[in-house]
Write a protein that holds these residues in place. Structure first.
Motif, PDB file in Angstrom:
ATOM      1  N   CYS B  23       0.865  -1.177   0.000  1.00 50.40           N
ATOM      2  CA  CYS B  23       0.000   0.000   0.000  1.00 50.40           C
ATOM      3  C   CYS B  23       0.906   1.233   0.000  1.00 50.40           C
ATOM      4  CB  CYS B  23      -0.893  -0.013   1.234  1.00 50.40           C
ATOM      5  SG  CYS B  23      -1.884   1.482   1.459  1.00 50.40           S
ATOM      6  N   ASN B  24       0.877   1.979  -1.082  1.00 51.27           N
ATOM      7  CA  ASN B  24       1.658   3.215  -1.216  1.00 51.27           C
ATOM      8  C   ASN B  24       0.718   4.411  -1.173  1.00 51.27           C
ATOM      9  OD1 ASN B  24       3.160   1.080  -3.062  1.00 51.27           O
ATOM     10  ND2 ASN B  24       4.657   2.550  -2.289  1.00 51.27           N
ATOM     11  N   TYR B  25       1.185   5.497  -0.552  1.00 47.90           N
ATOM     12  CA  TYR B  25       0.365   6.701  -0.531  1.00 47.90           C
ATOM     13  C   TYR B  25       1.241   7.911  -0.806  1.00 47.90           C
ATOM     14  CZ  TYR B  25       1.953   6.426   4.345  1.00 47.90           C
ATOM     15  OH  TYR B  25       2.701   6.301   5.484  1.00 47.90           O
ATOM     16  N   LEU B  61      -1.419 -13.068   9.317  1.00 47.99           N
ATOM     17  CA  LEU B  61      -1.279 -11.743   8.725  1.00 47.99           C
ATOM     18  C   LEU B  61      -0.397 -10.856   9.591  1.00 47.99           C
ATOM     19  CD1 LEU B  61      -4.976 -11.021   7.669  1.00 47.99           C
ATOM     20  CD2 LEU B  61      -3.137 -11.912   6.238  1.00 47.99           C
ATOM     21  N   MET B  62       0.488 -10.121   8.920  1.00 50.44           N
ATOM     22  CA  MET B  62       1.318  -9.160   9.624  1.00 50.44           C
ATOM     23  C   MET B  62       1.372  -7.879   8.805  1.00 50.44           C
ATOM     24  SD  MET B  62       5.214  -9.452  11.035  1.00 50.44           S
ATOM     25  CE  MET B  62       6.009  -9.445   9.453  1.00 50.44           C
ATOM     26  N   ALA B  63       1.124  -6.745   9.475  1.00 49.86           N
ATOM     27  CA  ALA B  63       1.129  -5.452   8.797  1.00 49.86           C
ATOM     28  C   ALA B  63       2.222  -4.586   9.389  1.00 49.86           C
ATOM     29  CB  ALA B  63      -0.224  -4.762   8.952  1.00 49.86           C
ATOM     30  N   THR B  73       2.857  -2.586   4.348  1.00 51.23           N
ATOM     31  CA  THR B  73       2.791  -3.917   3.768  1.00 51.23           C
ATOM     32  C   THR B  73       1.881  -4.799   4.611  1.00 51.23           C
ATOM     33  OG1 THR B  73       4.730  -4.671   4.983  1.00 51.23           O
ATOM     34  CG2 THR B  73       5.112  -3.755   2.794  1.00 51.23           C
ATOM     35  N   LEU B  74       1.212  -5.705   3.942  1.00 49.55           N
ATOM     36  CA  LEU B  74       0.406  -6.726   4.596  1.00 49.55           C
ATOM     37  C   LEU B  74       0.961  -8.059   4.135  1.00 49.55           C
ATOM     38  CD1 LEU B  74      -2.092  -7.407   6.362  1.00 49.55           C
ATOM     39  CD2 LEU B  74      -3.434  -7.462   4.261  1.00 49.55           C
ATOM     40  N   HIS B  75       1.620  -8.757   5.045  1.00 47.34           N
ATOM     41  CA  HIS B  75       2.293 -10.000   4.686  1.00 47.34           C
ATOM     42  C   HIS B  75       1.446 -11.190   5.100  1.00 47.34           C
ATOM     43  CE1 HIS B  75       5.640 -12.493   3.527  1.00 47.34           C
ATOM     44  NE2 HIS B  75       5.496 -13.166   4.667  1.00 47.34           N
TER      45      HIS B  75
END
Lengths: 114, 112
Positions: B23-25, B61-63, B73-75
């Motif tokens: 996720c880029n912003y 899930l790891m963010a 990132t959502l791994h």
């Protein structure tokens, strides 16, 4: 647990009808939001309210109005429904102040305008 | 205008595999939220990341959040079918709770 409820899960209305979608939250949140979600367009903010009787336009307010007479209730009004307002409508609420502004979403109302 | 991008938009993966959603912003923000949406359902909160370097984990899930790179990132570790859903990130650039901008979503399908 925060609970956000919406008056209907599914709604079918005719073109030109006045439509009311209601949202109620039970956590004393100051902020409440109405989004619509369409395939390929993601979530788009219609209106939000940060206090009773206060409202702000979001990205796509045209064709909609809102009402917030009580803190726990936020209504979305389609004055004269049109087919291009067929969509999934999501209500959300969040607290004001503090570091975490997480928005809690209701179950959604799938509106079809024929 | 703030833009929030997710990559990939569609992801099909085998059970047991690992993968990362990005996720880029485009503007500074030190608050980022991840949500999950099952088909026909509403959004469910997954993670709240409130500072640079924040890392949260729940099950497979790891963010994480890197505010300097404007990247979260959502791994996914050892994916299972139950993780099939659409995942959204949301940015709160004014830190006001009133101007969330959502990414387009990543539709994940985990195949047996």
């Amino acid at each position: 647990d925060v609970k956000v409820t919406q008056s209907s899960r599914y709604l079918v209305k005719r073109t030109g009808e006045k439509v009311f979608l209601e949202c109620v939250q039970d956590m004393d949140h100051e902020n409440m939001f109405w989004y619509r979600q369409d395939p390929g367009l993601g979530l788009r903010l219609i209106y939000f309210s940060y206090d009773v009787k206060m409202k702000e336009k979001g990205d796509i307010p045209e064709g909609y109005s809102v009402s917030r007479e009580k803190k726990e209730r936020f209504s979305l009004i389609l004055e004269s429904a049109s087919t291009n307002q067929t969509s999934m409508y999501l209500c959300a609420s969040s607290v004001s102040g503090g570091p975490n502004y997480e928005q809690y979403f209701g179950p959604g109302t799938r509106l079809t305008v024929t | 205008e703030l833009k929030v991008e997710q990559n990939p938009l569609f992801l099909s993966m085998q059970e047991g595999k690992n993968y990362t959603i990005y996720c880029n912003y485009s503007t500074t923000s030190d608050r980022l939220y991840w949500y999950r949406q099952d088909p026909g359902k509403s959004l469910e909160s997954l993670f709240v990341l409130l500072s640079n370097g924040a890392v949260k984990q729940e099950g497979r899930l790891m963010a994480s959040l890197d505010t300097k790179a404007r990247l979260s990132t959502l791994h996914i570790t050892a994916a299972v079918h139950d993780l099939s859903a659409t995942y959204f990130c949301a940015v709160d650039p004014l830190s006001s709770g009133q101007n969330f901008v959502f990414g387009p979503g990543t539709r994940l399908s985990v195949l047996p």
